[in-house]
Design a protein around this motif. Structure first.
Motif, mmCIF file in Angstrom:
data_model
loop_
_atom_site.group_PDB
_atom_site.id
_atom_site.type_symbol
_atom_site.label_atom_id
_atom_site.label_comp_id
_atom_site.label_asym_id
_atom_site.label_seq_id
_atom_site.Cartn_x
_atom_site.Cartn_y
_atom_site.Cartn_z
ATOM 1 N N GLU A 1 1.728 -8.174 -10.218
ATOM 2 C CA GLU A 1 1.930 -6.736 -10.076
ATOM 3 C C GLU A 1 0.706 -5.940 -10.500
ATOM 4 O OE1 GLU A 1 4.275 -5.559 -8.514
ATOM 5 O OE2 GLU A 1 5.945 -6.940 -8.625
ATOM 6 N N THR A 2 -0.205 -6.540 -11.276
ATOM 7 C CA THR A 2 -1.402 -5.827 -11.725
ATOM 8 C C THR A 2 -2.522 -5.861 -10.695
ATOM 9 O OG1 THR A 2 -2.456 -7.745 -12.801
ATOM 10 C CG2 THR A 2 -0.818 -6.515 -14.093
ATOM 11 N N LEU A 3 -2.369 -6.646 -9.647
ATOM 12 C CA LEU A 3 -3.445 -6.816 -8.669
ATOM 13 C C LEU A 3 -3.414 -5.723 -7.607
ATOM 14 C CD1 LEU A 3 -3.203 -10.672 -8.036
ATOM 15 C CD2 LEU A 3 -4.646 -9.480 -9.704
ATOM 16 N N ASP A 4 -4.582 -5.410 -7.087
ATOM 17 C CA ASP A 4 -4.689 -4.552 -5.920
ATOM 18 C C ASP A 4 -3.989 -5.240 -4.738
ATOM 19 O OD1 ASP A 4 -6.552 -4.232 -3.280
ATOM 20 O OD2 ASP A 4 -6.402 -2.341 -4.383
ATOM 21 N N PRO A 5 -3.364 -4.463 -3.807
ATOM 22 C CA PRO A 5 -2.651 -5.105 -2.694
ATOM 23 C C PRO A 5 -3.467 -6.135 -1.927
ATOM 24 C CG PRO A 5 -2.078 -2.787 -2.768
ATOM 25 C CD PRO A 5 -3.140 -2.996 -3.818
ATOM 26 N N ALA A 6 -4.731 -5.826 -1.621
ATOM 27 C CA ALA A 6 -5.547 -6.786 -0.874
ATOM 28 C C ALA A 6 -5.844 -8.027 -1.711
ATOM 29 C CB ALA A 6 -6.854 -6.129 -0.416
ATOM 30 N N ARG B 1 0.828 -1.203 0.000
ATOM 31 C CA ARG B 1 0.000 0.000 0.000
ATOM 32 C C ARG B 1 0.862 1.253 0.000
ATOM 33 N NH1 ARG B 1 -4.433 -2.307 4.396
ATOM 34 N NH2 ARG B 1 -5.878 -3.190 2.850
ATOM 35 N N SER B 2 1.973 1.222 0.738
ATOM 36 C CA SER B 2 2.881 2.363 0.744
ATOM 37 C C SER B 2 3.500 2.564 -0.629
ATOM 38 C CB SER B 2 3.981 2.135 1.790
ATOM 39 O OG SER B 2 4.925 3.177 1.747
ATOM 40 N N ARG B 3 3.882 1.455 -1.254
ATOM 41 C CA ARG B 3 4.458 1.510 -2.598
ATOM 42 C C ARG B 3 3.450 2.091 -3.578
ATOM 43 N NH1 ARG B 3 5.550 -4.221 -5.036
ATOM 44 N NH2 ARG B 3 7.369 -4.233 -3.690
ATOM 45 N N LYS B 4 2.205 1.676 -3.477
ATOM 46 C CA LYS B 4 1.163 2.147 -4.394
ATOM 47 C C LYS B 4 0.901 3.632 -4.196
ATOM 48 C CE LYS B 4 -3.461 0.797 -6.011
ATOM 49 N NZ LYS B 4 -3.010 0.295 -7.329
ATOM 50 N N SER B 5 0.901 4.069 -2.922
ATOM 51 C CA SER B 5 0.628 5.483 -2.653
ATOM 52 C C SER B 5 1.745 6.375 -3.162
ATOM 53 C CB SER B 5 0.429 5.702 -1.150
ATOM 54 O OG SER B 5 1.648 5.524 -0.447
ATOM 55 N N ARG B 6 2.975 5.826 -3.218
ATOM 56 C CA ARG B 6 4.107 6.596 -3.758
ATOM 57 C C ARG B 6 4.224 6.444 -5.257
ATOM 58 N NH1 ARG B 6 6.853 3.796 0.323
ATOM 59 N NH2 ARG B 6 8.016 2.688 -1.285
#
Length: 282
Positions: free
Chosen positions: A112-117, A70-75
């Motif tokens: 890598e294409t999936l949402d974190p959850a 989630r942190s990676r996605k937010s950045r």
């Protein structure tokens, strides 16, 4: 339980925990960080009443990895594409780690294409047989919702693997042109076989992602330019093998547009290289 006994039990689960973290994060360095964080949390916790320490640790690693994703996605950071993803959990952590290395690089690209959850639910349930009841609190969902997350991820993974068979003849032509240009130092020819929005990555911890045909040509040519480099099938796709049997052994894997190279991944670590299926071109 004294510190020495606790450390021994953690060590017995380390390979399994690293397999989980690696499939979640796709990065050697981040997987090691997640496992280290799990140890710190274990050392600070009262686990005297924990009946299933392996399950408890898997849950902790899952939470740590979810936070990191989630942190990676937010950045808006793009993780390093490095290596294979896995299969199912065994009661033997060492065997679980081996099984988890049995699928090729393509799976990690799909993950890598999936949402974190979604990624967590799919990896923990389908690759490591963690029950939905245990996954649910990690993703703050009910077990039914956790099942839906995994099911949605599974459909996307299966859909990606249902793609048409690759055109190996075209791949061979494009990668041959790339290798020839790299050996000759022909920068313009290198750029010509790359998509304008091409991307290159390395599995070296901390390496940055390179974008754009010109930058990718400069970066990736170094990995391919050795005299002993040759074309091979890497997990069913045409790639380049360079200097096998030496400390400089590396593999370049590619993805393609209909006419050019779209991405290049340079693999150098034993963890990335060992599970690869490398075959002669037909």
């Amino acid at each position: 339980m004294n510190d020495e006994a606790l450390a021994e039990r953690f060590q017995a689960n380390r390979s399994h925990l690293r397999a989980v973290a690696y499939r979640m994060l796709g990065s050697d360095a981040e997987a090691d960080d997640a496992v280290q964080e799990a140890w710190l949390r274990l050392s600070r916790s009262d686990t005297g009443e924990v009946a299933n320490l392996a399950g408890w640790l898997t849950t902790v690693v899952g939470r740590v990895c979810l936070d990191m994703l989630r942190s990676r996605k937010s950045r808006r950071e793009e993780p390093l594409a490095a290596a294979p993803a896995g299969a199912a959990e065994s009661a033997d952590p060492e065997r679980a780690a081996v099984l988890a290395d049995s699928v090729g690089v393509a799976m990690l690209v799909v993950l890598e294409t999936l949402d974190p959850a979604e990624r967590l639910a799919f990896v923990l349930h389908d690759m490591f047989a963690v029950p939905y009841d245990d996954i649910a609190p990690i993703v703050d969902r009910t077990p039914v919702a956790a099942r839906q997350l995994a099911s949605r991820a599974r459909r996307r993974v299966q859909g990606a693997h249902a793609a048409p068979e690759p055109d190996l003849a075209l791949q061979r032509q494009v990668v041959s042109a790339f290798l020839a240009a790299a050996r000759e130092g022909d920068f313009e020819a290198l750029v010509a076989v790359l998509d304008p929005d091409a991307v290159s990555r390395s599995d070296v911890p901390g390496a940055t992602v390179t974008r754009g045909a010109a930058a990718v040509a400069r970066n990736a040519a170094v990995g391919a330019a050795s005299a002993g480099a040759y074309l091979a099938l890497i997990d069913g796709t045409v790639g380049i093998v360079a200097e096998p049997g030496t400390p400089r052994y590396r593999v370049l894997t590619f993805t393609f547009t209909p006419t050019a190279v779209r991405t290049i991944t340079i693999l150098t670590s034993p963890h990335s290289l060992t599970p690869l299926r490398v075959e002669p071109l037909p």
